[in-house]
Write an enzyme that holds these catalytic residues in place. Sequence first.
Site, PDB file in Angstrom:
ATOM      1  N   ASP A 175       0.836  -1.196   0.000  1.00 34.89           N
ATOM      2  CA  ASP A 175       0.000   0.000   0.000  1.00 34.89           C
ATOM      3  C   ASP A 175       0.879   1.258   0.000  1.00 34.89           C
ATOM      4  O   ASP A 175       2.109   1.171   0.053  1.00 34.89           O
ATOM      5  CB  ASP A 175      -0.928  -0.034   1.217  1.00 34.89           C
ATOM      6  CG  ASP A 175      -2.284   0.590   0.939  1.00 34.89           C
ATOM      7  OD1 ASP A 175      -2.369   1.459   0.051  1.00 34.89           O
ATOM      8  OD2 ASP A 175      -3.267   0.214   1.602  1.00 34.89           O
ATOM      9  N   GLU A 208       0.041  -0.368  -5.263  1.00 34.55           N
ATOM     10  CA  GLU A 208      -0.977   0.676  -5.325  1.00 34.55           C
ATOM     11  C   GLU A 208      -0.339   1.995  -5.767  1.00 34.55           C
ATOM     12  O   GLU A 208      -0.901   3.083  -5.582  1.00 34.55           O
ATOM     13  CB  GLU A 208      -1.682   0.805  -3.973  1.00 34.55           C
ATOM     14  CG  GLU A 208      -2.203  -0.522  -3.458  1.00 34.55           C
ATOM     15  CD  GLU A 208      -3.535  -0.423  -2.723  1.00 34.55           C
ATOM     16  OE1 GLU A 208      -3.951   0.698  -2.403  1.00 34.55           O
ATOM     17  OE2 GLU A 208      -4.144  -1.478  -2.491  1.00 34.55           O
ATOM     18  N   TRP A 209       0.784   1.890  -6.390  1.00 34.13           N
ATOM     19  CA  TRP A 209       1.600   3.012  -6.843  1.00 34.13           C
ATOM     20  C   TRP A 209       0.798   4.029  -7.654  1.00 34.13           C
ATOM     21  O   TRP A 209       0.737   5.217  -7.298  1.00 34.13           O
ATOM     22  CB  TRP A 209       2.773   2.424  -7.604  1.00 34.13           C
ATOM     23  CG  TRP A 209       3.826   3.333  -8.127  1.00 34.13           C
ATOM     24  CD1 TRP A 209       3.851   4.696  -8.100  1.00 34.13           C
ATOM     25  CD2 TRP A 209       5.035   2.921  -8.757  1.00 34.13           C
ATOM     26  NE1 TRP A 209       4.993   5.150  -8.698  1.00 34.13           N
ATOM     27  CE2 TRP A 209       5.745   4.091  -9.107  1.00 34.13           C
ATOM     28  CE3 TRP A 209       5.582   1.682  -9.082  1.00 34.13           C
ATOM     29  CZ2 TRP A 209       6.974   4.054  -9.759  1.00 34.13           C
ATOM     30  CZ3 TRP A 209       6.807   1.650  -9.726  1.00 34.13           C
ATOM     31  CH2 TRP A 209       7.496   2.807 -10.054  1.00 34.13           C
ATOM     32  N   PRO A 210       0.143   3.643  -8.773  1.00 32.17           N
ATOM     33  CA  PRO A 210      -0.568   4.668  -9.549  1.00 32.17           C
ATOM     34  C   PRO A 210      -1.760   5.274  -8.822  1.00 32.17           C
ATOM     35  O   PRO A 210      -2.112   6.439  -9.075  1.00 32.17           O
ATOM     36  CB  PRO A 210      -1.002   3.921 -10.809  1.00 32.17           C
ATOM     37  CG  PRO A 210      -0.998   2.479 -10.446  1.00 32.17           C
ATOM     38  CD  PRO A 210       0.098   2.318  -9.437  1.00 32.17           C
ATOM     39  N   LEU A 211      -2.373   4.538  -7.925  1.00 33.54           N
ATOM     40  CA  LEU A 211      -3.496   5.073  -7.149  1.00 33.54           C
ATOM     41  C   LEU A 211      -3.095   6.345  -6.422  1.00 33.54           C
ATOM     42  O   LEU A 211      -3.860   7.314  -6.353  1.00 33.54           O
ATOM     43  CB  LEU A 211      -3.968   4.010  -6.151  1.00 33.54           C
ATOM     44  CG  LEU A 211      -4.971   4.444  -5.077  1.00 33.54           C
ATOM     45  CD1 LEU A 211      -6.293   4.839  -5.713  1.00 33.54           C
ATOM     46  CD2 LEU A 211      -5.166   3.334  -4.055  1.00 33.54           C
ATOM     47  N   TYR A 212      -1.884   6.363  -5.894  1.00 33.78           N
ATOM     48  CA  TYR A 212      -1.408   7.515  -5.138  1.00 33.78           C
ATOM     49  C   TYR A 212      -0.759   8.575  -6.018  1.00 33.78           C
ATOM     50  O   TYR A 212      -0.531   9.695  -5.570  1.00 33.78           O
ATOM     51  CB  TYR A 212      -0.429   7.049  -4.057  1.00 33.78           C
ATOM     52  CG  TYR A 212      -1.115   6.264  -2.967  1.00 33.78           C
ATOM     53  CD1 TYR A 212      -1.608   6.900  -1.841  1.00 33.78           C
ATOM     54  CD2 TYR A 212      -1.291   4.889  -3.086  1.00 33.78           C
ATOM     55  CE1 TYR A 212      -2.252   6.181  -0.845  1.00 33.78           C
ATOM     56  CE2 TYR A 212      -1.942   4.170  -2.099  1.00 33.78           C
ATOM     57  CZ  TYR A 212      -2.418   4.815  -0.979  1.00 33.78           C
ATOM     58  OH  TYR A 212      -3.065   4.112  -0.002  1.00 33.78           O
ATOM     59  N   ASP A 236     -10.790   2.379  -3.431  1.00 34.45           N
ATOM     60  CA  ASP A 236     -11.189   1.085  -2.883  1.00 34.45           C
ATOM     61  C   ASP A 236     -12.624   0.751  -3.284  1.00 34.45           C
ATOM     62  O   ASP A 236     -13.504   1.611  -3.281  1.00 34.45           O
ATOM     63  CB  ASP A 236     -11.114   1.099  -1.356  1.00 34.45           C
ATOM     64  CG  ASP A 236      -9.693   1.042  -0.832  1.00 34.45           C
ATOM     65  OD1 ASP A 236      -8.755   1.194  -1.634  1.00 34.45           O
ATOM     66  OD2 ASP A 236      -9.526   0.869   0.389  1.00 34.45           O
TER      67      ASP A 236
END
Length: 439
Positions: A175, A208-212, A236
């Site tokens: 995460d 979850e790299w691109p999510l952030y 999510d």
Amino acid sequence: MMTAMMKPLSRVLWLGCVLVFCFQVLVPCGLPGACGLDNGLAMTPTMGWLHWERFMCNVNCQEEPDSCISEKLFLQIAEIMASDGWKDVGYEYICIDDCWMAPERDSKGRLQADPKRFPGGIRRLANYVHSKGLKLGIYADVGNKTCAGFPGSFGYYDIDAQTFADWGVDLLKFDGCYCDSIQHLAEGYKQMSLALNRTGRSIVYSCEWPLYMWPIFKPNYTEIREYCNHWRNFADIYDSWQSIRNTLDWTSSNQKIIVPVAGPGGWNDPDMLVIGNFGLSRDQQITQMALWAIMAAPLLMSNDLRHISPEAKALLQDKDVIAINQDRLGRQGYRLRKENNFEVWERPLLNLAWAVAIVNLQEIGGPRSYTISVTSLGRGLACNPDCLITELLPEKRKLGFYEWTSSLKTQINPTGTVLLRLERTSSVQFSYSAVSDSL
């Protein structure tokens, strides 16, 4: 401190405050979707079970012993997955999400499981999972703390990677909470990827790299694919139809960016399957299963397999739908069109076959009819000169042979989906390289 209940909505906002579709059978190294993380894993989308959406961060084992995040829960899920048909159809990974850790590292700086909730430790749990022919996934965070406030991996990437390998872990969900800069976020994801590979153990790396990154700027998916086996892009998932709609809307709106990079070894992850829980109707569950297959998404269920309806179980174990998801051509599907509250999605499959999903987005009234020209499907080649069309969802039935110039009429319930498989019946073969040149 960010609480577990805040995780789904606030974690991206927190960091923000501090297609042309390329369709090819053989893609030479150097083109989108070709060169990914070189660990030989996730050649088809990962399948398994993940605790987060259903069980969240429940650590109250005294009052809720059957639903808290504990050794007991994962042992029971492992037993059911091995004995009740889940492993047989491909669900292989049992994944622990946040809230498994003790509040502090041990005297040697290593992560440790909460001793009361996981009295045997992760190594013993992994051994049991492996004895059932299954694999174990675990959770950590690139920053100083996990999203629920447990110890993060920042500054400990090599130690944590080796700890997971020593325990026999097979997948890491990494995460991105509590990271103080975009630079540290990107470097942390890269460092953990390299650290996992140095252990010599085969560990699927779920990022979850691109999510952030999205709240700040567009991610570099070519780079992300070089380090990750699959990656989250959007918020999510919740146990609700609106959450499913939001995920599909985001995916289709960004498909020119994300679809070309997906392929064997690296996949876009729209998050968990919530089929078998409380928030989706039967038709909405069918829609999620069908579209996750079209999107070549990891199939990570988050539900209580100890108490699941026969209908939800049959849907999740549908071998024909799973075969589309796991198709070894490895091309992600995309939304072809949207009109009059219908969406048409399609995905190329091996042997010149295609999967097509037609979604009725209307939330009022009864079933509606939708007619589509067969010529428009599969880049004009799916039924050229003819094809056999089989409906897979909501019920499996052969619809018959269709010529290239014919039309297909379906009737679809509100928020429901019809999933079709189109197979060429002619011996005429077309070069996919010629198709690619025309896109």
